[in-house]
Scaffold this active site. Structure first.
Site, PDB file in Angstrom:
ATOM      1  N   LYS A  63       0.834  -1.204   0.000  1.00 24.08           N
ATOM      2  CA  LYS A  63       0.000   0.000   0.000  1.00 24.08           C
ATOM      3  C   LYS A  63       0.875   1.264   0.000  1.00 24.08           C
ATOM      4  O   LYS A  63       2.098   1.175   0.204  1.00 24.08           O
ATOM      5  CB  LYS A  63      -0.918  -0.035   1.217  1.00 24.08           C
ATOM      6  N   TYR A  85     -12.391  -2.494  -3.348  1.00 25.43           N
ATOM      7  CA  TYR A  85     -12.908  -2.521  -1.970  1.00 25.43           C
ATOM      8  C   TYR A  85     -14.438  -2.543  -1.930  1.00 25.43           C
ATOM      9  O   TYR A  85     -15.024  -2.182  -0.910  1.00 25.43           O
ATOM     10  CB  TYR A  85     -12.368  -1.326  -1.193  1.00 25.43           C
ATOM     11  N   PHE A 112     -15.704   3.369   7.208  1.00 24.59           N
ATOM     12  CA  PHE A 112     -14.359   3.801   6.804  1.00 24.59           C
ATOM     13  C   PHE A 112     -14.111   3.675   5.301  1.00 24.59           C
ATOM     14  O   PHE A 112     -12.982   3.856   4.838  1.00 24.59           O
ATOM     15  CB  PHE A 112     -13.283   3.023   7.587  1.00 24.59           C
ATOM     16  N   THR A 116      -4.971  -8.136  10.362  1.00 27.61           N
ATOM     17  CA  THR A 116      -5.310  -6.885   9.651  1.00 27.61           C
ATOM     18  C   THR A 116      -4.882  -5.660  10.449  1.00 27.61           C
ATOM     19  O   THR A 116      -4.343  -4.706   9.890  1.00 27.61           O
ATOM     20  CB  THR A 116      -6.839  -6.823   9.391  1.00 27.61           C
ATOM     21  N   ARG A 125       2.948  -7.006   8.870  1.00 30.98           N
ATOM     22  CA  ARG A 125       2.262  -5.918   9.587  1.00 30.98           C
ATOM     23  C   ARG A 125       2.785  -5.791  11.014  1.00 30.98           C
ATOM     24  O   ARG A 125       2.860  -4.690  11.559  1.00 30.98           O
ATOM     25  CB  ARG A 125       0.752  -6.156   9.575  1.00 30.98           C
ATOM     26  N   ASN A 165      -1.886  -0.238   6.981  1.00 30.98           N
ATOM     27  CA  ASN A 165      -1.361  -1.544   7.427  1.00 30.98           C
ATOM     28  C   ASN A 165      -0.468  -2.202   6.381  1.00 30.98           C
ATOM     29  O   ASN A 165      -0.378  -3.415   6.287  1.00 30.98           O
ATOM     30  CB  ASN A 165      -2.497  -2.463   7.885  1.00 30.98           C
ATOM     31  N   HIS A 191      -1.879  -5.448   1.355  1.00 29.60           N
ATOM     32  CA  HIS A 191      -3.168  -6.106   1.160  1.00 29.60           C
ATOM     33  C   HIS A 191      -2.913  -7.466   0.531  1.00 29.60           C
ATOM     34  O   HIS A 191      -2.030  -7.606  -0.309  1.00 29.60           O
ATOM     35  CB  HIS A 191      -4.063  -5.281   0.209  1.00 29.60           C
ATOM     36  N   GLU A 211      -9.469 -10.110  -7.807  1.00 29.41           N
ATOM     37  CA  GLU A 211      -8.509  -9.015  -7.648  1.00 29.41           C
ATOM     38  C   GLU A 211      -7.404  -9.076  -8.712  1.00 29.41           C
ATOM     39  O   GLU A 211      -6.992  -8.040  -9.237  1.00 29.41           O
ATOM     40  CB  GLU A 211      -7.937  -9.038  -6.223  1.00 29.41           C
TER      41      GLU A 211
HETATM   42  P1  CMP Z   1      -7.153  -4.686   3.560  1.00 33.21           P
HETATM   43  O1  CMP Z   1      -6.638  -6.066   3.760  1.00 33.21           O
HETATM   44  O2  CMP Z   1      -6.594  -3.883   2.479  1.00 33.21           O
HETATM   45  O3  CMP Z   1      -8.739  -4.773   3.361  1.00 33.21           O
HETATM   46  C1  CMP Z   1      -9.629  -3.828   3.845  1.00 33.21           C
HETATM   47  C2  CMP Z   1      -8.942  -2.756   4.609  1.00 33.21           C
HETATM   48  O4  CMP Z   1      -9.793  -1.952   5.389  1.00 33.21           O
HETATM   49  C3  CMP Z   1      -7.999  -3.350   5.614  1.00 33.21           C
HETATM   50  O5  CMP Z   1      -6.903  -3.902   4.940  1.00 33.21           O
HETATM   51  C4  CMP Z   1      -7.699  -2.173   6.510  1.00 33.21           C
HETATM   52  O6  CMP Z   1      -6.580  -1.416   6.052  1.00 33.21           O
HETATM   53  C5  CMP Z   1      -8.953  -1.332   6.347  1.00 33.21           C
HETATM   54  N1  CMP Z   1      -9.689  -1.221   7.597  1.00 33.21           N
HETATM   55  C6  CMP Z   1     -10.245  -2.215   8.292  1.00 33.21           C
HETATM   56  N2  CMP Z   1     -10.856  -1.698   9.393  1.00 33.21           N
HETATM   57  C7  CMP Z   1     -10.667  -0.358   9.365  1.00 33.21           C
HETATM   58  C8  CMP Z   1     -11.045   0.721  10.201  1.00 33.21           C
HETATM   59  N3  CMP Z   1     -11.754   0.493  11.326  1.00 33.21           N
HETATM   60  N4  CMP Z   1     -10.671   1.957   9.869  1.00 33.21           N
HETATM   61  C9  CMP Z   1      -9.968   2.180   8.730  1.00 33.21           C
HETATM   62  N5  CMP Z   1      -9.578   1.191   7.871  1.00 33.21           N
HETATM   63  C10 CMP Z   1      -9.917  -0.056   8.205  1.00 33.21           C
END
Ligand code: CMP
Length: 143
Positions: free
Chosen positions: A9, A49, A57, A91, A102, A112, A115, A126
């Protein structure tokens, strides 16, 4: 051969950990089948997404993933989807074990670092969103 979609990311790109992340998957024994540094258009981010559309979010998620270049990759190998998820860690980086990507490089759930597809269906979807078939390579069976 099982394939998965992984993406460093914008925070990971800015922190200069692309090489470190690629190296971890190479050392594990997986093969890189495709890769590109790219900026994600808003429309692609919203599609990628899509399952989070109703989450509070969602806007933040799309804004962040389009905020700078990402490094999109396709990796292949036995059990790569589940193993890559283990190597990425939980996550939320605060729950991710040390030694995971992570756990070692992330601090907050929004930023984080990486992905990874969470299922065979997500992986196919994807990979198809980010790569054309001709952008992926085939390795010879001798390797
Ligand atoms: P990813 O694996 O890219 O898939 C969905 C993303 O949503 C996840 O990683 C996080 O980076 C993001 N995410 C999940 N929960 C939250 C949250 N509470 N606030 C902001 N981002 C979030």
């Amino acid at each position: 051969m099982e394939k998965t979609f992984l993406m460093v990311k914008p925070d990971g790109v800015q922190r200069n950990v692309i090489g470190e992340i690629v190296s971890r998957f190479e050392r594990k024994g997986f093969q890189l089948a495709g890769a590109k540094l790219m900026s994600i258009p808003a429309e692609l981010a919203e599609q990628h997404y899509g399952e989070h559309k109703e989450r509070p979010f969602f806007g933040e998620l799309v804004e962040f993933i389009t905020s700078g270049p990402v490094f999109a990759m396709v990796w292949q190998g036995e059990n790569v989807i589940a193993t890559a998820r283990q190597m990425m860690g939980a996550t939320n980086p605060k729950d991710a074990a040390p030694g995971t990507i992570r756990g070692d490089f992330g601090l907050t759930v929004g930023k984080n670092i990486i992905h990874g597809s969470d299922s065979p269906e997500s992986a196919v979807r994807e990979i198809g969103l980010f790569f054309k078939e001709e952008e992926l390579v085939e390795y010879t069976k001798l390797m």
